[in-house]
Design an enzyme around this catalytic site. Structure first.
Site, PDB file in Angstrom:
ATOM      1  N   SER A 237       0.839  -1.202   0.000  1.00 33.25           N
ATOM      2  CA  SER A 237       0.000   0.000   0.000  1.00 33.25           C
ATOM      3  C   SER A 237       0.867   1.242   0.000  1.00 33.25           C
ATOM      4  CB  SER A 237      -0.931   0.083   1.227  1.00 33.25           C
ATOM      5  OG  SER A 237      -1.795  -1.011   1.286  1.00 33.25           O
ATOM      6  N   ASN A 238       0.278   2.332  -0.462  1.00 35.48           N
ATOM      7  CA  ASN A 238       0.792   3.680  -0.228  1.00 35.48           C
ATOM      8  C   ASN A 238      -0.299   4.479   0.476  1.00 35.48           C
ATOM      9  OD1 ASN A 238       3.089   3.272  -2.162  1.00 35.48           O
ATOM     10  ND2 ASN A 238       1.435   3.357  -3.666  1.00 35.48           N
TER      11      ASN A 238
END
Length: 797
Positions: A237-238
């Site tokens: 994820s970011n």
């Protein structure tokens, strides 16, 4: 029809008005009301564009009912498959040798999955956790949601026909209980611990001969690093939060871009949940969950990223010389607990196996084929997973859903301590930001590891964060922090936390550089590393978001632009050098790994002209991608990593290394063999197929450092990169403009339903391909004025 719809709308608004008007005490009493499990439960579901349900209910049980109903309508086969898993019945319906979808454990075969989950059921593990008083156990609200979810799922099954070909008419699609819903939450909690070791737990048997084999320390450390790093390849994820000092209006902004599987039981599903006067939240829920996992309300928005904390440790047991099923603690023998589990098997006799448990947890003999932990006549290994005592994630999520600020998000984490393997990034309408690695981790301090590590642990802990402690010493217990809700874990005061930074960002590296100008240090090694090389995705993200923060006057549009900028940090660092080195090759040829000379001259201009993006119309992106994957990481760079400049090092492509020319030759040969032109647009060869139609997909792989990450399957016979296994999933860009309604844009990359007969099987996937967004309908006026509005009142019969 219009009259009927109008009546339903009036009823829905009346419900909203009446419940909102209740005095606080009466509303609280109503929310605590205990509904029977059959009859009386109901909810109103207002569907807006792209099949997004807005679930309106009077209390938590009814809210769970509406959520279970709506999830079943979109994802009944995937949900049913997961319930078969946690009931330990996969072998019964699908055979013992088939593989699960890996969404609820890492079990390689149905049989090992069943042996583990059936063992959990027979030990009444989940029931015991449900019986714990809050905050150590789940709250009444969470239990009501679970009970309602099961009732809603069952009511949908009773009142509707299954049309999804994946399970139409299947005997394994059956009603469920609240315990099944809780068991699914338990499975998610232990994904990084017991769930990772299912095969090794269920295969562990005492040695039949005298043996003293020990695993190699360096091999074990390397395997542990690779195993733990694989988590962010499958689920990464970011997320970034911007403070009011960087935005156009002084309010916060949040962009969440979780990277999760596109198929199976770890998909997100989008909804809004409303109990008037009590709860109002929109976002994405992991399937089977009755709460919003990632989302926003009127005041705050949050997202999660998979954390680097290691949520397990091992205890190396010294065995009684006379009995390999007894181990010594301070010189005194303790017998292991024997769990005998039997599971039914399709077209065969039931299978019975024994599991062995200790004061530390189950005996485990491996974490996959690459990390063996042999049970010898002298030594065994026990797995400690503190999340096996954690059924609190739903209460953490409820706290987020009701929070009015990032401070209250942090307060929910400190109060419930329910997140097993993720970081939290949040922003609020007051302009505040938050990053925190508040996760449930074994209380492994560096001092404890130094004092109590076995020789094997002295290698694995500093290298991979995996502690292996001497289980024969009573003074090597994990201990407790005074602010921890359960023994043997870190309390909130020890969690790496950053508040009110201009930006707070994470891309699955440790907490160290959540903000490059305000590095976080001082945390224990089990949380992650400090001063070590960052991934290219982290480096690219920090470059992007720090530049955005410095530019200032940011809006939600800037977040949307960042999501689909599709910049390739690896390309910016290396493409020009690759093109020059290609042009300098004698005769325009390079030797491939098969020893054959390959004309690569056509690749040089393509690499030079490439725009350094992975947009669907980018020419040269596919060639660079295939080249990049073939260069060994150890031979990539001339300039090594420096902790003094972690965002910009290592750098400078090592084109002098023989591996470069070989990789170039192999990439060119591969594309030509597949009939793919070297300068063909990426979207022509990176796509998914939905109902027989190709949908082009932008983005790119982890190693290229791309924010908009996708991990597709390379199948040149079918035209290139086909089905996406994991990548950008429930995406949200959220801000505020001073009104009562947040400014939010969302996108569910793989759409709401996995049923190919649903109108919402690929509608948002097409939006994702076109880099378009859904405008969030959060406020009542926006919901009720949706041109696609469909109102459904659902109830038990």
């Amino acid at each position: 029809m219009r009259t009927r719809l109008r009546r339903i709308l009036v009823a829905a608004v009346a419900l909203l008005t009446a419940t909102s008007a209740l005095p606080a005490a009466a509303a609280e009493a109503q929310n605590r009301q205990h509904h029977p499990s059959h009859g009386g439960l109901s909810a109103t579901i207002r569907y807006t564009e792209y099949g997004i349900p807005h679930i309106l209910a009077k209390n938590y049980t009814d809210l769970g009912f509406g959520t279970g109903w709506a999830q079943a309508a979109d994802q009944v086969c995937t949900l049913a498959d997961g319930f078969v898993t946690v009931r330990g019945e996969r072998s019964r319906f699908f055979g013992p040798d088939a593989a699960p979808d890996f969404s609820l454990s890492s079990a390689a075969r149905n049989l090992s999955s069943d042996l583990y989950f059936q063992g959990v059921r027979e030990a009444r593990t989940v029931e015991k956790l449900l019986a714990e008083p809050a905050p150590r156990g789940p709250s009444r609200q969470t239990k009501d949601l679970m009970r309602g979810f099961a009732a809603g799922y069952n009511a949908w099954l009773e009142q509707n026909r299954v049309t999804d070909p994946a399970c139409k008419g299947a005997a394994w699609v059956r009603p469920v209980t609240a315990l099944d819903v809780a068991a699914r939450g338990f499975a998610l909690a232990v994904l990084g611990g017991q769930g990772r070791g299912v095969d090794g737990i269920t295969a562990a048997q005492p040695p039949t001969t005298t043996s003293t084999a020990a695993p190699d320390a360096q091999d074990t450390a390397r395997a542990a690093r690779e195993l733990l790093a694989a988590d962010t390849a499958d689920m990464g994820s970011n997320a970034v939060a911007f403070s009011g000092t960087t935005t156009a209006d002084g309010r916060g902004l949040l962009l969440g871009n979780p990277h999760y599987p596109w198929q199976g039981g770890r998909r997100f599903w989008q909804s809004q949940q409303t109990i008037p006067g009590e709860l109002n939240v929109s976002g994405g829920s992991l399937l089977g969950s009755a709460t919003v996992s990632i989302g926003h309300n009127a005041k705050v928005a949050w997202s999660h990223t998979v954390a680097t904390g290691v949520p397990l440790n091992l205890h190396q047991l010294t065995l009684d010389p006379a009995d390999p099923t007894a181990y010594l603690v301070d010189g005194k023998p303790e017998k292991m607990t024997k769990r005998t589990v039997t599971v039914p098997v399709k077209d065969g006799a039931p299978v019975t196996r024994t599991q062995w448990w200790t004061r530390y947890g189950p005996v485990v003999t491996s974490f996959g084929a690459s990390l063996p932990l042999p049970w010898s006549s002298t030594t065994a290994y026990a797995l400690n997973d503190p999340n096996s005592a954690n059924l609190r994630a739903s209460d953490t999520a409820l706290g987020f859903s009701k929070a009015r600020s990032t401070a209250e998000v942090l307060g929910s984490l400190q109060r419930t301590q329910g997140l097993p393997w993720v970081n939290t990034v949040a922003a609020d309408s007051g302009g505040h930001t938050l990053f925190t690695q508040s996760q449930v981790l074994p209380r492994i301090t560096d001092e404890l590891a130094q004092r109590c590590s076995t020789p094997l642990g002295k290698v694995t802990y500093p290298s991979a964060g995996l502690a292996i402690l001497d289980g024969s010493r009573g003074d090597c217990v994990l201990g407790s922090d005074p602010d921890a809700v359960q023994p043997g874990v870190f309390g909130p005061a020890k969690m790496p936390t950053l508040t009110d930074a201009a930006y707070a960002e994470n891309s699955n590296d440790s907490a160290w550089l959540a903000n490059a100008d305000r590095p976080l240090t001082g945390y224990e090694r089990v949380f992650g590393t400090i001063g070590t090389q960052r991934s290219l995705r982290t480096r690219g993200a920090i470059e992007d978001v720090s530049a955005m923060a410095q530019r200032g006057r940011l809006t939600v549009r800037d977040l949307q632009a960042q999501q689909f900028a599709n910049r390739v940090p690896a390309g910016d660092l290396a493409a020009a050098d690759a093109a020059k080195a290609c042009a300098a090759l004698s005769g325009g040829t390079a030797t491939g790994s098969d020893g054959k000379a390959v004309d690569v001259s056509g690749a040089c201009g393509v690499l030079a002209a490439w725009d350094r993006t992975v947009n669907t119309d980018s020419r040269g992106a596919l060639l660079f991608d295939r080249l990049w994957r073939k260069i060994p990481a150890a031979q990539l760079w001339k300039v090594p990593f420096s902790a003094a400049d972690p965002v910009h090092t290592p750098n400078t492509l090592n084109t002098a290394a023989p591996a470069f020319a070989t990789a170039l030759a192999d990439a060119v040969s591969e594309l030509r063999a597949a009939g793919i032109a070297l300068n063909s647009p990426l979207g022509r060869h990176q796509f998914v197929v939905r109902n027989g139609q190709r949908i082009a997909v932008s983005g790119g792989t982890e190693s290229l450092g791309i924010w908009n990450k996708v991990e597709p399957v390379w199948d040149p016979a079918q035209g290139g990169y086909t089905e996406v296994t994991t990548g950008s999933s429930y995406i949200q860009a959220v801000g505020w403009d001073g009104s009562r309604c947040p400014v939010a844009r969302t996108l569910l990359s793989y759409s709401q339903s996995s049923n190919p007969n649903s109108p919402h099987y690929s509608d948002q996937t097409r939006l994702y391909s076109q880099e378009k967004w859904v405008t969030s309908r959060f406020c009542e006026r926006d919901i009720l004025t949706s041109p696609g509005l469909k109102v459904v009142h659902v109830r038990e019969r």
